[in-house]
Design an enzyme around this catalytic site. Structure first.
Site, PDB file in Angstrom:
ATOM      1  N   GLU A  76       5.263   2.893  -0.590  1.00 27.68           N
ATOM      2  CA  GLU A  76       6.706   2.632  -0.732  1.00 27.68           C
ATOM      3  C   GLU A  76       7.441   3.966  -0.761  1.00 27.68           C
ATOM      4  O   GLU A  76       6.941   4.960  -1.283  1.00 27.68           O
ATOM      5  CB  GLU A  76       6.995   1.864  -2.014  1.00 27.68           C
ATOM      6  CG  GLU A  76       8.452   1.411  -2.145  1.00 27.68           C
ATOM      7  CD  GLU A  76       8.650   0.477  -3.316  1.00 27.68           C
ATOM      8  OE1 GLU A  76       7.705   0.335  -4.107  1.00 27.68           O
ATOM      9  OE2 GLU A  76       9.750  -0.080  -3.432  1.00 27.68           O
ATOM     10  N   TYR A 116      12.502   4.737   2.720  1.00 27.17           N
ATOM     11  CA  TYR A 116      12.727   3.931   3.918  1.00 27.17           C
ATOM     12  C   TYR A 116      12.444   2.462   3.677  1.00 27.17           C
ATOM     13  O   TYR A 116      12.921   1.588   4.380  1.00 27.17           O
ATOM     14  CB  TYR A 116      11.833   4.443   5.038  1.00 27.17           C
ATOM     15  CG  TYR A 116      10.381   4.526   4.624  1.00 27.17           C
ATOM     16  CD1 TYR A 116       9.556   3.403   4.672  1.00 27.17           C
ATOM     17  CD2 TYR A 116       9.840   5.729   4.178  1.00 27.17           C
ATOM     18  CE1 TYR A 116       8.235   3.486   4.273  1.00 27.17           C
ATOM     19  CE2 TYR A 116       8.517   5.823   3.791  1.00 27.17           C
ATOM     20  CZ  TYR A 116       7.727   4.690   3.835  1.00 27.17           C
ATOM     21  OH  TYR A 116       6.419   4.774   3.430  1.00 27.17           O
ATOM     22  N   GLY A 117      11.552   2.122   2.710  1.00 26.26           N
ATOM     23  CA  GLY A 117      11.176   0.744   2.466  1.00 26.26           C
ATOM     24  C   GLY A 117       9.765   0.660   1.942  1.00 26.26           C
ATOM     25  O   GLY A 117       9.274   1.583   1.270  1.00 26.26           O
ATOM     26  N   ASP A 160      10.224  15.656  10.064  1.00 21.95           N
ATOM     27  CA  ASP A 160       9.934  15.209   8.693  1.00 21.95           C
ATOM     28  C   ASP A 160       8.426  15.320   8.417  1.00 21.95           C
ATOM     29  O   ASP A 160       7.782  14.395   7.909  1.00 21.95           O
ATOM     30  CB  ASP A 160      10.406  13.771   8.489  1.00 21.95           C
ATOM     31  CG  ASP A 160      10.395  13.374   7.008  1.00 21.95           C
ATOM     32  OD1 ASP A 160      10.404  14.284   6.143  1.00 21.95           O
ATOM     33  OD2 ASP A 160      10.380  12.159   6.705  1.00 21.95           O
ATOM     34  N   ILE A 170       0.825  -1.224   0.000  1.00 19.38           N
ATOM     35  CA  ILE A 170       0.000   0.000   0.000  1.00 19.38           C
ATOM     36  C   ILE A 170       0.849   1.261   0.000  1.00 19.38           C
ATOM     37  O   ILE A 170       0.322   2.370  -0.050  1.00 19.38           O
ATOM     38  CB  ILE A 170      -0.936   0.029   1.223  1.00 19.38           C
ATOM     39  CG1 ILE A 170      -0.132  -0.058   2.520  1.00 19.38           C
ATOM     40  CG2 ILE A 170      -1.963  -1.075   1.138  1.00 19.38           C
ATOM     41  CD1 ILE A 170      -0.981   0.040   3.772  1.00 19.38           C
TER      42      ILE A 170
END
Length: 856
Positions: free
Chosen positions: A509, A512-513, A620, A507
């Site tokens: 991306e 970070y991954g 962030d 769901i």
């Protein structure tokens, strides 16, 4: 004979002054003043104005009598009126200066203008006055009468020694002469003045005067036939009848003449003991007309030419006695002249009749038959007229009966009017009492607001103390193991939950991954798995787990557990996606309404205040890290690069706690000072919050967004940059939010507002109003039936605390306070300047709204 002499046309008396009465109507009074300036004859001009203090004073859209108000309120309003009057008089004085003359200014205060003028004339012995005699719209070239009630009053009651000239539209229409001896003045029509325009061939205006016993107007026409007819009708009576007024022989003569500069009236006073002085009243006639009439009547008799001289220049009583002219002889002379003239006229008419009879005889026979037919027709018509007259009489009788009934109804109506007037007086008294109660209620409300502010301060202090206690508890808990705050999952469980990381379950991306949707231990979760080459390493992973495991907030994403072996973090699943996806309407999702966007901004502000109270800076902030649940409630996530501020490290300006670190995050949302100095503070999150708020308002990309918004503010074109897909933004709220966001995005860190004390105070009231608008009341079918007067003109929502402003309109209290606090002093509805900033609670409307909301 001694006569009082008046100044004639052309004479100038140096010490005289000409007073000019002027009023509030600058246009009409200006023409009167200009006429006086052009016809002053070198005299000094004095401007006279009667000031009428107002009996009623307007307050809050209603006029109150002065005896119902405080003395200082009445004095202040009257002083304002006097200032307006002084400005008006300065304009009149400037008009005189432009004409090359200086003028004195006099004014008097009185309830009646006409009474004030009469009083001023009496007190100051005014000798000459110029004033308007009628409104400009009534003016015509043939005007010889006054149309103004004020002018008529002044003409009748002013001091006799004052000469008054009445003008209209720059033209003289009437002059009332003054008398130096103070005797009663007569009223006359204007004579032809040198500057009066008259058409060629027209006769001058005739003078007129009121006959003091009978009030009859004497008129004589010049044609000879009228003269003969009058002489014939009065044959042998000794009286000459003119226009229905009987005149004795002596009344046809005039005993003296006095020139008058302003009226041109010819008058003559009889000598004592004269037999011709039989009429005690003043008789004013047009001497020119009488002279023409007598000349024309006597021109046919050459033997009595001396009669003309006797009429024009009557001899003294002694001369008349020498000639033997008594009343009987005079009557015989007049009778003889009339009979001779009648005989001559009858002979001439008889000759004409004979000639006509000769011509008519030829046609008479041919008309007999036609006349018989006409007679028959006429007889028929008379019968019809008689019948019609009979019906008309019957109708008149019916009308009379109806009039009697109407009179009775009128009497009843007058009685009802009297009763209503009494009720109105009672109502005025009731209104006065209600106003006093309203003032008391306002004072009480102000006391309540003061108490509320004090309680708010106490509440803020209590919350601050509670946060300090939470910080101490967090410090104490940091010494223990973190495993007690979250569940540890094995990697096989994670693989099973994601079906071995099936791509169909992915769901999201990023750098970070990847994030997968899965079910673990019968719970729907979001699984975040860090890549080996991710920007976030083990340190960031452990930091995010520690932070989320210790903190709880309604707008923080909930940590379910973690798998430390594979750097996997497991959160609660939020079906609404990220704010970035919803702003871009990903997968054709509907756009967010402006109410929802304001609520999301308030929720983000709330969670940031909570984090900063725990000395945590997110670092962030961006729409991608703000997740939404199924109810579109915002929850902040991704704490990988968040920082805990140290109390020992201070920023370069020594004003706030900071953390020195390498800049990380998304460039367009990062604090410019953080990029240049490497100092991360709570104000860095404030900058990122401002960019997110601008995106919520405009729906545009973050890059260069602040410059676009600033350009729109400079060009006053804010409406065009608001996101139209969010619906109709309330302009006042949108403008407040844009200014707030730009304040948060200030490049200088110390200029940015504090989230808790400044930003939250603006967003929380808006959040409340938006929560009301999204309630079942607005979502139901009743929304279209909301009375329009329940809606705030600014917020466009149902009012909770309605107040009345100085413009007479009702607003939501919070909305109008925001409007006034922004520096505006104009009405949101009329754009006119508000007389004051007082707000009066509208309790009646508030009760009506509450009753309407409680209906099923």
């Amino acid at each position: 004979m001694n006569q009082t002499r008046y100044p004639v046309m052309g004479e100038i008396v140096e010490e005289d002054k000409v007073f000019v009465a002027v009023g509030k109507n600058m246009k009409e009074s200006q023409s009167t003043l200009l006429w006086a300036l052009h016809n002053s004859g070198g005299r000094k001009i004095c401007i006279l104005h009667v000031h009428q203090p107002a009996e009623k004073i307007p307050i809050m859209g209603t006029k109150f009598k002065i005896n119902q108000l405080e003395a200082h309120q009445v004095a202040a309003y009257h002083e304002m009126e006097r200032q307006d009057m002084q400005r008006l008089l300065d304009k009149y004085k400037q008009t005189c200066l432009q004409a090359g003359l200086s003028a004195e200014v006099h004014y008097i205060e009185m309830d009646s203008v006409e009474k004030g003028i009469v009083e001023f004339i009496l007190q100051h012995s005014v000798k000459r006055l110029v004033m308007g005699g009628a409104a400009d719209k009534h003016y015509s070239r043939k005007m010889v009468e006054l149309k103004s009630k004020k002018a008529i009053y002044v003409r009748l009651l002013a001091a006799p020694s004052c000469q008054i000239q009445f003008t209209c539209k720059g033209n003289l229409i009437l002059t009332r002469p003054g008398r130096l001896d103070g005797a009663g003045s007569s009223i006359s029509s204007p004579s032809v003045s040198p500057n009066t325009n008259s058409n060629s061939g027209e006769r001058p205006l005739r003078s007129r005067s009121v006959i003091e016993g009978h009030n009859a107007l004497l008129q004589l026409n010049s044609p000879t036939q009228d003269y003969r007819r009058v002489m014939s009708e009065n044959r042998g009576t000794g009286l000459l009848r003119t226009s229905g007024v009987e005149l004795s022989p002596a009344a046809r003569l005039f005993t003296g003449r006095a020139d008058d500069e302003w009226s041109g009236v010819s008058q003559r006073s009889p000598s004592t003991g004269s037999r011709l002085s039989t009429c005690s009243s003043e008789i004013v006639d047009d001497s020119g007309l009488i002279q023409d009439a007598i000349s024309e009547a006597i021109s046919d008799y050459g033997s009595v030419t001396r009669f003309k001289d006797d009429v024009q220049n009557p001899s003294p009583p002694s001369v008349l006695q020498e000639r033997g002219m008594n009343d009987e002889l005079y009557d015989q002379l007049i009778q003889a002249m009339a009979e001779a003239d009648s005989s001559k006229q009858d002979a001439f008419e008889e000759s004409l009749r004979r000639r006509k009879a000769e011509k008519d005889a030829i046609e008479a026979k041919r008309r007999v038959k036609a006349s018989e037919n006409l007679y028959t027709e006429e007889l028929r018509r008379r019968l019809e007229i008689e019948e019609s007259l009979k019906k008309t009489n019957e109708e008149h009788g019916n009308i009379k009966k109806e009039l009697d009934g109407v009179s009775e109804e009128l009497r009843t109506a007058l009685e009802q009017i009297s009763v209503l007037e009494s009720q109105i007086a009672d109502s005025d008294h009731t209104v006065h009492d209600l106003e006093q109660k309203m003032f008391s209620a306002v004072e009480l409300l102000q006391n309540y607001k003061k108490e509320r502010d004090e309680l708010q301060v106490e509440c803020d202090n209590a919350l601050r103390l509670l946060e300090e206690m939470r910080e101490k508890q967090a410090e104490e808990a940091s010494c223990s193991s973190t495993s007690q705050f979250y569940t540890e999952f094995s990697f096989p469980e994670v693989k099973e939950a994601t079906r071995d990381f099936d791509s169909s379950l992915k769901i999201g991306e990023g750098g970070y991954g990847s994030i997968y949707r899965g079910f673990i231990r019968h719970t729907e979760v979001a699984i975040k798995m860090l890549h080996s080459h991710s920007l976030q390493g083990p340190t960031e992973f452990q930091q995010e787990v520690n932070v989320l495991s210790k903190l709880r907030h309604p707008n923080l994403v909930t940590l379910i557990g973690a798998c430390t072996d594979a750097w996997v973090i497991i959160y609660e699943y939020l079906s609404g996606g990220s704010l970035e996806d919803r702003l871009n309407c990903k997968d054709n999702t509907p756009p967010l309404s402006w109410q929802t966007r304001i609520r999301i901004a308030a929720e983000l502000c709330s969670v940031l205040i909570f984090l900063h109270s725990c000395s945590i800076v997110h670092g962030d902030l961006k729409p991608a890290n703000l997740l939404l649940d199924k109810n579109l409630v915002a929850k902040l996530s991704d704490f990988g690069i968040c920082r805990v501020l140290s109390q020992n490290e201070l920023s370069s300006n020594n004003t706030s706690f900071c953390c020195r670190t390498d800049p990380k995050g998304t460039f367009v949302y990062m604090d410019p000072e953080f990029l240049s100095t490497g100092e991360l503070t709570s104000k860095s999150d404030t900058y990122s919050f401002g960019i997110i708020l601008l995106r919520l308002l405009t729906g545009r990309p973050a890059l260069g967004l602040t410059k676009e918004v600033q350009r729109a503010l400079n060009e006053e074109n804010l409406k065009n940059i608001l996101d139209p897909t969010a619906g109709d933004w309330p302009f006042v709220q949108a403008q407040q939010l844009v200014l707030l966001a730009m304040h948060c995005c200030d490049p200088v860190r110390k200029n940015r507002p504090d989230l808790a004390s400044e930003v939250s105070r603006v967003l929380e009231p808006m959040r409340f109003s938006c929560g009301l608008s999204s309630s079942s009341v607005f979502g139901s079918e009743r929304h279209c039936h909301i009375p329009h007067y329940f809606i705030c003109p600014i917020f466009q929502e149902i009012m909770q605390d309605p107040v009345v402003a100085a413009d007479g309109f009702t607003y939501e209290a919070e909305a109008l306070k925001g409007w006034l606090d922004s520096g505006r002093n104009t009405s949101p509805m009329t754009n006119l300047e508000l007389a004051n900033s007082n707000l009066v609670p509208n309790h009646a409307l508030r009760s009506a709204i509450q009753e309407w909301l409680q209906k099923p």
